[in-house]
Motif scaffolding. Structure first.
Motif, PDB file in Angstrom:
ATOM      1  N   VAL A 196      44.648   6.433  13.687  1.00  0.00           N
ATOM      2  CA  VAL A 196      46.244   6.523  13.503  1.00  0.00           C
ATOM      3  C   VAL A 196      46.622   7.168  14.970  1.00  0.00           C
ATOM      4  N   ILE A 197      45.690   8.325  15.877  1.00  0.00           N
ATOM      5  CA  ILE A 197      46.505   9.164  16.815  1.00  0.00           C
ATOM      6  C   ILE A 197      45.884   8.258  17.635  1.00  0.00           C
ATOM      7  N   LYS A 198      44.567   7.158  18.214  1.00  0.00           N
ATOM      8  CA  LYS A 198      44.080   6.479  19.195  1.00  0.00           C
ATOM      9  C   LYS A 198      45.617   5.431  19.117  1.00  0.00           C
ATOM     10  N   PHE A 199      45.506   4.882  18.084  1.00  0.00           N
ATOM     11  CA  PHE A 199      46.081   3.022  18.270  1.00  0.00           C
ATOM     12  C   PHE A 199      47.805   3.446  18.227  1.00  0.00           C
ATOM     13  N   GLY A 200      48.497   4.731  18.286  1.00  0.00           N
ATOM     14  CA  GLY A 200      49.978   5.321  18.444  1.00  0.00           C
ATOM     15  C   GLY A 200      49.629   6.008  19.852  1.00  0.00           C
ATOM     16  N   LEU A 201      49.407   6.925  20.520  1.00  0.00           N
ATOM     17  CA  LEU A 201      49.037   6.862  21.496  1.00  0.00           C
ATOM     18  C   LEU A 201      48.613   5.445  22.612  1.00  0.00           C
ATOM     19  N   VAL A 202      47.709   4.235  21.940  1.00  0.00           N
ATOM     20  CA  VAL A 202      47.855   3.283  23.184  1.00  0.00           C
ATOM     21  C   VAL A 202      49.243   2.798  22.356  1.00  0.00           C
ATOM     22  N   ALA A 203      49.935   2.749  21.917  1.00  0.00           N
ATOM     23  CA  ALA A 203      50.923   1.636  21.682  1.00  0.00           C
ATOM     24  C   ALA A 203      52.269   2.090  22.393  1.00  0.00           C
ATOM     25  N   ILE A 204      51.891   4.421  22.483  1.00  0.00           N
ATOM     26  CA  ILE A 204      53.213   3.903  22.588  1.00  0.00           C
ATOM     27  C   ILE A 204      53.301   4.250  25.021  1.00  0.00           C
ATOM     28  N   TYR A 205      51.744   3.840  25.008  1.00  0.00           N
ATOM     29  CA  TYR A 205      51.171   3.640  26.112  1.00  0.00           C
ATOM     30  C   TYR A 205      52.040   2.034  27.401  1.00  0.00           C
ATOM     31  N   ARG A 215      33.798  -1.901  29.263  1.00  0.00           N
ATOM     32  CA  ARG A 215      32.815  -1.032  28.901  1.00  0.00           C
ATOM     33  C   ARG A 215      33.557   0.569  28.016  1.00  0.00           C
ATOM     34  N   LEU A 216      35.002   0.480  28.147  1.00  0.00           N
ATOM     35  CA  LEU A 216      34.849   2.545  27.377  1.00  0.00           C
ATOM     36  C   LEU A 216      35.748   1.977  26.280  1.00  0.00           C
ATOM     37  N   VAL A 217      36.740   0.486  26.249  1.00  0.00           N
ATOM     38  CA  VAL A 217      36.806   0.300  24.743  1.00  0.00           C
ATOM     39  C   VAL A 217      36.333  -0.033  24.217  1.00  0.00           C
ATOM     40  N   GLU A 218      35.029  -0.929  24.346  1.00  0.00           N
ATOM     41  CA  GLU A 218      33.652  -1.312  23.682  1.00  0.00           C
ATOM     42  C   GLU A 218      33.369   0.257  22.471  1.00  0.00           C
ATOM     43  N   VAL A 219      32.823   1.237  24.168  1.00  0.00           N
ATOM     44  CA  VAL A 219      32.461   2.520  23.492  1.00  0.00           C
ATOM     45  C   VAL A 219      33.280   3.609  22.557  1.00  0.00           C
ATOM     46  N   ILE A 220      34.729   3.361  23.026  1.00  0.00           N
ATOM     47  CA  ILE A 220      35.705   4.741  22.563  1.00  0.00           C
ATOM     48  C   ILE A 220      36.168   3.818  20.707  1.00  0.00           C
ATOM     49  N   PHE A 221      36.328   2.219  21.173  1.00  0.00           N
ATOM     50  CA  PHE A 221      36.551   1.875  19.702  1.00  0.00           C
ATOM     51  C   PHE A 221      35.883   0.968  18.486  1.00  0.00           C
ATOM     52  N   THR A 222      34.830   1.559  19.195  1.00  0.00           N
ATOM     53  CA  THR A 222      33.296   0.666  18.539  1.00  0.00           C
ATOM     54  C   THR A 222      33.824  -0.708  18.383  1.00  0.00           C
ATOM     55  N   ILE A 223      34.690  -2.037  19.542  1.00  0.00           N
ATOM     56  CA  ILE A 223      35.214  -2.980  19.086  1.00  0.00           C
ATOM     57  C   ILE A 223      33.663  -3.758  19.786  1.00  0.00           C
ATOM     58  N   PRO A 224      33.623  -5.289  19.923  1.00  0.00           N
ATOM     59  CA  PRO A 224      32.229  -6.187  20.392  1.00  0.00           C
ATOM     60  C   PRO A 224      33.240  -6.169  22.454  1.00  0.00           C
ATOM     61  N   TYR A 225      32.617  -6.489  22.988  1.00  0.00           N
ATOM     62  CA  TYR A 225      32.709  -6.223  24.282  1.00  0.00           C
ATOM     63  C   TYR A 225      33.873  -7.392  25.088  1.00  0.00           C
ATOM     64  N   SER A 226      33.051  -8.199  24.171  1.00  0.00           N
ATOM     65  CA  SER A 226      34.024  -9.850  23.861  1.00  0.00           C
ATOM     66  C   SER A 226      35.571  -9.849  23.912  1.00  0.00           C
ATOM     67  N   THR A 227      35.606  -8.746  22.853  1.00  0.00           N
ATOM     68  CA  THR A 227      36.669  -8.826  21.924  1.00  0.00           C
ATOM     69  C   THR A 227      37.894  -7.764  23.502  1.00  0.00           C
ATOM     70  N   ALA A 228      36.861  -6.258  23.495  1.00  0.00           N
ATOM     71  CA  ALA A 228      37.954  -6.049  24.305  1.00  0.00           C
ATOM     72  C   ALA A 228      38.232  -6.462  25.671  1.00  0.00           C
ATOM     73  N   LEU A 229      37.504  -7.424  25.802  1.00  0.00           N
ATOM     74  CA  LEU A 229      37.076  -8.014  27.968  1.00  0.00           C
ATOM     75  C   LEU A 229      39.005  -9.052  26.937  1.00  0.00           C
ATOM     76  N   LEU A 230      38.914  -9.399  25.984  1.00  0.00           N
ATOM     77  CA  LEU A 230      40.106 -10.407  25.774  1.00  0.00           C
ATOM     78  C   LEU A 230      41.529 -10.257  25.378  1.00  0.00           C
ATOM     79  N   VAL A 231      41.663  -9.062  24.749  1.00  0.00           N
ATOM     80  CA  VAL A 231      42.479  -8.172  24.201  1.00  0.00           C
ATOM     81  C   VAL A 231      43.679  -7.052  25.811  1.00  0.00           C
ATOM     82  N   CYS A 232      42.173  -7.056  27.058  1.00  0.00           N
ATOM     83  CA  CYS A 232      42.697  -5.962  27.541  1.00  0.00           C
ATOM     84  C   CYS A 232      43.571  -7.302  29.098  1.00  0.00           C
TER      85      CYS A 232
END
Lengths: 58, 452
Positions: B5-14, B148-165
């Protein structure tokens, strides 16, 4: 010096901070300095030659 | 409250603040001049912070921070170069002339500045093409750092992280142009500044204090990787043997290549033309100098000191190898800083740091997308080959193509590539544009034939 074995690298450490301090001092000193602002010359030679070329192109 | 919740909350504000500033830029963008050069209406603070945030990306913090964990304090010479050359010389010596010349000849992009100075549409188109072809490689490296950072912190696949960013950054660059890019950059720079300051203080605390931390790193010299010793490195705080392979890599490729290459970076040079008055360039030095110290200076010191922190916490050996950063990160230097955050810091700081890296990557990426797109649309297509159409629309389409090219590079570039790709593009700009720019600014006798 500073626990860093190489004096050159200790110097690099100090210069990092010193160069940032220099930027601050320089900016504050010239904060109110008035610069000469160039005028816009939209119709440059380049533009003129480009327009002439466009006119000549069928 | 759960971490998610904190992760998504802070990211959402940003993200909301970033998109709002992008929207503000879009609303203020009325024509090609606004889209390409921010209407030449920016103030010193926004310009300086945008310049700094564009300059400093995840490459500088994740990639070069990881490189500092390997090479140690010699990289601090790059910070000296970054501040003195990248800020002071760039703004005081070059910036003023770039701004005046850009104003006088009504240049809207870096290649247009060169093309019109030399009265040569060919030079403009050719410079635009070089930027469009090679900038996505550098942008790809920046995107890798973020993903790579999103992959490590959010534990999501690298390809997904690339597309979202990619999607988030593309949204406001495509619509708002340089105004949106600079407004968001300035906000992102503020986030980066605060987080990196905390990162430095915390790392010195974890490593045992200021001088003690340096001394501990000095005393770990026997654990320094043998492969690097064979190339001429002596240790993290000992430097390198003069003219050895490692010395050449550190001082020519990284320190000089990146340190000087910044002067001819198209996405940075164009910012000099966005301010209203010369005086604002001098004021911008204050913000820029302190900002860069807090970025690369902190990244390189922290990167080197991660060895001390890992060694104290996990050492002396991990599975028969010394507990130094490169070993803990599994041999991939791009993962050293993310791993350090993940293992040694509170998870909440990991979230905040991730947002700062979001900011670092997004600010650089947005500028790269914009510079690549304007180079393709305005410089190569419109001026170089004489294509006709609405400048705004052409540039937006070209920005879209640049974004796609960047995504492809991010998918295919190999591991541990961030610092290398950054140094490559900076070196390319130094060799391709720096002589042409400097001679064009300071010598009336320089001609287009000489430039070519």
């Amino acid at each position: 010096m500073l626990g860093i074995a190489s004096p050159k690298l200790a110097l690099a450490y100090i210069l990092c901070i010193a160069s940032a301090v220099w930027c601050v001092v320089y900016a504050l000193y010239f904060w109110e300095a008035k610069g000469r602002d160039a005028e816009v010359h939209a119709e440059t030679d380049w533009d003129k030659s480009q327009k002439e070329m466009e006119k000549e192109t069928p | 409250m759960s971490d998610w919740v904190i992760k998504f909350g802070l990211v959402a504000i940003y993200i909301i603040i970033t998109l709002y500033l992008g929207y503000k830029g879009w609303k203020e963008t009325k024509d090609g001049k606004d889209y390409l050069i921010a209407g030449r209406s920016m103030g010193a603070f926004v310009m300086a912070m945008s310049y700094g945030a564009t300059f400093i990306s995840t490459s500088a913090i994740i990639g070069f921070g990881g490189a500092a964990a390997l090479f140690g304090f010699p990289l601090l010479w790059l910070t000296v170069m970054n501040i003195f050359v990248g800020i002071f010389i760039a703004m005081v010596v070059l910036g003023r002339r770039v701004r005046r010349l850009g104003l006088a000849i009504d240049a809207h992009t870096f290649p247009e500045l060169i093309g019109r100075r030399y009265n040569s549409p060919f030079l403009q188109g050719f410079a635009g093409l070089i930027i469009f072809i090679f900038l996505p490689v550098y942008a790809g490296a920046v995107l890798i750092g973020l993903a790579r950072l999103v992959e490590v912190i959010f534990t999501i696949p690298y390809s997904t992280a690339l597309l979202v960013c990619t999607f988030i950054v593309a949204l406001y660059v495509l619509t708002g142009g340089l105004k949106a890019v600079m407004y968001t950059d300035a906000f992102q720079a503020c986030v980066m500044f605060v987080v990196m300051a905390v990162f430095l203080v915390g790392t010195y605390y974890l490593a045992g204090g200021f001088t003690s931390a340096h001394q501990a790193l000095t005393d770990m010299v026997q654990y320094y990787p043998k492969a690097l010793k064979d190339q001429g490195m002596l240790g993290w705080t000992q430097g390198a043997t003069f003219w050895s392979q490692a010395w050449l890599t550190v001082y020519t490729t990284i320190v000089l290549g990146v340190g000087i290459g910044v002067l001819a970076q198209p996405q940075l040079a164009v910012r000099m033309m966005t301010v209203q008055k010369d005086a604002q360039l001098k004021r911008a030095i204050l913000y820029g100098g302190v900002f860069i110290l807090c970025m690369t200076g902190v990244a390189f010191v922290v990167g080197a000191l991660t060895n001390v922190v890992f060694f104290k916490a996990m050492g002396p050996m991990i599975e028969g190898k010394p507990a130094i950063s490169v070993v803990v990160a599994g041999g991939n230097i791009d993962k050293i800083i993310p791993t350090y955050i993940d293992k040694m810091w509170h998870p909440y700081f990991g979230i905040i740091f991730m947002i700062a890296m979001f900011a670092a990557a997004m600010s650089t990426l947005s500028a790269q997308y914009h510079a690549g797109g304007t180079s393709l649309g305005r410089d190569f297509y419109e001026r170089g080959v004489g294509g006709r159409g609405d400048t705004l629309m052409i540039t937006r389409v070209a920005v879209g193509v640049t974004i796609l090219m960047t995504l492809i590079w991010a998918w295919i570039l190999p591991e541990s590539i961030i610092a290398i790709a950054t140094a490559f593009f900076f070196g390319l700009c130094s060799s391709s544009f720096l002589p042409v720019l400097i001679l064009g600014l300071f010598w009336r006798g320089m001609t287009w034939a000489g430039a070519i």
